[in-house]
Write an enzyme that holds these catalytic residues in place. Structure first.
Site, PDB file in Angstrom:
ATOM      1  N   CYS A  27      -0.946  17.906  -3.005  1.00  0.00           N
ATOM      2  CA  CYS A  27      -0.110  17.558  -3.781  1.00  0.00           C
ATOM      3  C   CYS A  27      -0.338  16.136  -4.388  1.00  0.00           C
ATOM      4  CB  CYS A  27       1.439  17.504  -3.110  1.00  0.00           C
ATOM      5  SG  CYS A  27       1.529  16.381  -1.806  1.00  0.00           S
ATOM      6  N   HIS A 535     -13.472 -10.060   8.623  1.00  0.00           N
ATOM      7  CA  HIS A 535     -13.583  -9.312   7.138  1.00  0.00           C
ATOM      8  C   HIS A 535     -15.101  -9.054   6.944  1.00  0.00           C
ATOM      9  CE1 HIS A 535     -13.180  -8.688   2.996  1.00  0.00           C
ATOM     10  NE2 HIS A 535     -11.835  -8.624   3.124  1.00  0.00           N
TER      11      HIS A 535
END
Length: 622
Positions: A27, A535
């Site tokens: 969907c 990070h």
């Protein structure tokens, strides 16, 4: 560019392999599997797969929430397996869904409507903008420009039975072009001209010609019957003639059957449904609006909203308007307002970075899964406050008789579909209430940040944290990071490392508190509440998971030295990205000082720095 093949492979492995998949459709944001054995699916492995947001089970389906990239992941699954190849979301060759009748109905509706959803929503949005332009006097309906724009925005929903003929044929395993021939006959100009004409007969059998423009029920029923008839005829007729005789017999029988029986009956049922909706929204409109506004996102979570989609088209075909859609605007925008409140309220920088795109996705595109699954539902209160906003906003809009004149995906961009339909004042008030109420409730009342996917800090911190190097490389000052937010300490104090190998290890015993789907960053929480963000590289989020392989899952307990993430050092550098990796403490209010920072060459496991807790940092000042 995201590695959709890697995501697809991870998803297939997580659901138990290709051999465990009975059927697959998608969907707007989810891959919807029907599995042969649900017990073989590994939810933890799936949620750890780059590109996967979460998983859910509802409507007889095992759902894997991907987000906006779901069509690409679906196509990638088709490319590496025999699942859904060429289906476009319709479930080619799928076995009949399992489960009770209701689950099978939801699965059928999802499979049939999913492939046409975006075209239907896109042309509906165009029609909404055109209607708004007419309302404001920006375009003259007598001009050829209007005729052209109205044609291209209105044609798809008018000829919707043709599209549904294809998707229904794929679902029921019928001949697609025979189904198309049936749908074309229903919409043939000479046939539609008979609508309203009295005294019609077919070989002496009286019938009333129903209107099949924008219809849904007749074509789905007749294609289901066609699938059974084709199997019988192919098994019965001689091989020399069955290829062309079968379509001839099917069309000859099916079209009159629709005109004489199925069409009139479906028109009667559609009239009852539309009349029932109209009765509720006329007699107690606020109640209908409150129910739709409050329950829609709950239906979405369980995949039950697909059961309501045909009602939208039935209501539109019967009355030319959709009363049910207006409260859904309130439901969608309320969850967007709630996640915006989290964006403002949270002190957790990682959560804030997730809330920002989720807010924009909810408001602009009406896609709320990132907000619901990533933030609102895990935090509980924001989701509940979003329901409150949906109830109030939906009730107000329904009380004003607000409706849509096009099938649209509710979002801020689609609001023109509501303009001029009902009370404009109450529409505005309802939308504002839906957004502002949950936003203010989240900001003022707040929420508990003890969700599994989020770091949580105690009121005080007394124990220092010794952080070891998560990488092999060279330590540099954080100020040398080529990213202003890290370099100036806005995201927390710490150091940066220039890695020389592509493996990231746990720098202390921790819980994986935040895990980015792209694998480029990870948040860890110590048992005493210290929060550390690592990070990998600068702007590597733009790689969308390419060259990263996550080895852990959100909420998982890890020990110092455990492998967390592998990444392709050379490929990332070749793609033009700086690999400087900041390692920062994000809750500086509780760990305000970084001491004993290393410098120069370092190996993973070596001492990197000490995060001083608030009590010991204060003592050092005294």
């Amino acid at each position: 560019m995201a590695d959709y093949a890697k995501t697809a492979a991870g998803v297939l492995a997580g659901v138990g392999g290709e051999e465990n998949v009975q059927s697959l459709v998608h969907c707007a944001t989810r891959l919807r599997f029907v599995l042969k054995d649900d017990a073989k699916a590994d939810a933890q492995k799936l949620r750890a797969t780059p590109g996967v947001i979460t998983t859910a089970q509802a409507g007889g389906q095992y759902q894997v929430v991907i987000g906006n990239d779901v069509p690409e992941v679906y196509a990638a699954i088709g490319a590496i397996s025999k699942i859904g190849a060429g289906a476009g979301g319709a479930g080619d060759g799928a076995e009949a869904p399992k489960g009770n009748l209701f689950n099978r109905f939801i699965s059928m509706i999802s499979a049939i409507f999913t492939p046409v959803l975006w075209a239907l929503a896109g042309t509906g949005l165009l029609k909404a903008f055109l209607a708004a332009a007419v309302t404001f006097g920006w375009i003259d309906t007598t001009t050829s420009t209007y005729v052209v724009l109205n044609s291209l925005s209105d044609a798809f929903i008018n000829f919707l039975p043709l599209a549904l003929a294809f998707t229904a044929a794929r679902y029921f395993k019928a001949s697609e072009f025979t189904s198309f021939a049936i749908a074309a006959a229903l919409l043939y100009p000479a046939a539609t001209a008979l609508v309203g004409v009295e005294g019609l007969t077919f070989f002496g059998i009286p019938f009333t010609m129903a209107n099949y423009v924008s219809s849904v029920i007749p074509i789905i029923i007749v294609v289901w019957l066609q699938s059974h008839a084709e199997r019988f005829l192919y098994a019965t007729l001689p091989a020399a003639v069955r290829r062309f005789v079968t379509p001839m017999i099917i069309v000859l029988l099916a079209v009159p059957l629709v005109f004489v029986v199925i069409g009139p009956l479906s028109a009667l049922v559609s009239g009852w449904i539309a009349g029932g909706i109209g009765f509720v929204f006329t007699t107690v409109p606020w109640l209908g609006g409150a129910l739709m506004g409050g329950l829609w996102q709950v239906f979405v979570i369980f995949g039950l909203h697909w059961g309501l989609v045909p009602l939208f088209t039935v209501e539109y075909q019967t009355t030319g308007q959709i009363l049910l859609v207006a409260p859904v605007f309130a439901a969608v925008l309320a969850q967007a307002g709630a996640v915006a409140g989290v964006w403002v309220r949270t002190r957790n920088k990682t959560r804030r970075s997730l809330a920002a795109p989720a807010t924009l996705s909810g408001f602009l595109a009406g896609i709320t899964e990132p907000a619901i699954y990533g933030i609102n539902l895990p935090l509980k209160r924001p989701f509940a406050f979003g329901i409150v906003g949906g109830v109030i906003g939906g009730a107000i809009m329904a009380a004003g008789g607000v409706f849509a004149t096009a099938f649209v995906v509710p979002s801020a961009l689609a609001i023109p579909a509501l303009i001029g339909n009902g009370s404009t004042a109450l529409m505005i008030v309802g939308l504002i209430a839906a957004i502002v109420i949950p936003f203010l409730l989240v900001v003022i009342v707040g929420f508990k940040e003890q969700a599994e996917d989020a770091p949580v800090a105690p009121a005080t911190a007394e124990t220092d944290l010794a952080v070891r190097s998560p990488l092999d490389g060279t330590v540099v000052a954080l100020s040398e990071t080529p990213d202003a937010a890290f370099a100036d300490g806005s995201l927390g104090d710490g150091v940066a490392i220039l890695p020389r190998s592509g493996a990231l290890y746990a720098p202390f015993d921790a819980t994986v508190a935040a895990l980015f789907p792209t694998g480029h960053a990870i948040g860890l929480r110590s048992k005493d509440g210290a929060e550390v963000l690592i990070h990998i590289g600068i702007d590597t989020v733009r790689l969308k998971g390419e060259h990263f392989q996550v080895k852990v899952a959100s909420g998982q307990e890890v020990s110092a030295g455990d492998l967390l993430i592998e990444f392709d050092l050379d490929a990332i550098a070749a793609a033009g990205y700086d690999l400087t990796t900041p390692v920062v403490v994000t809750n500086g209010d509780l760990y305000p000082e970084i001491t004993d920072a290393a410098s120069g060459p370092i190996a993973h496991g070596d001492a990197l720095f000490v995060a001083r807790a608030i009590e010991s940092a204060a003592a050092s000042v005294r």
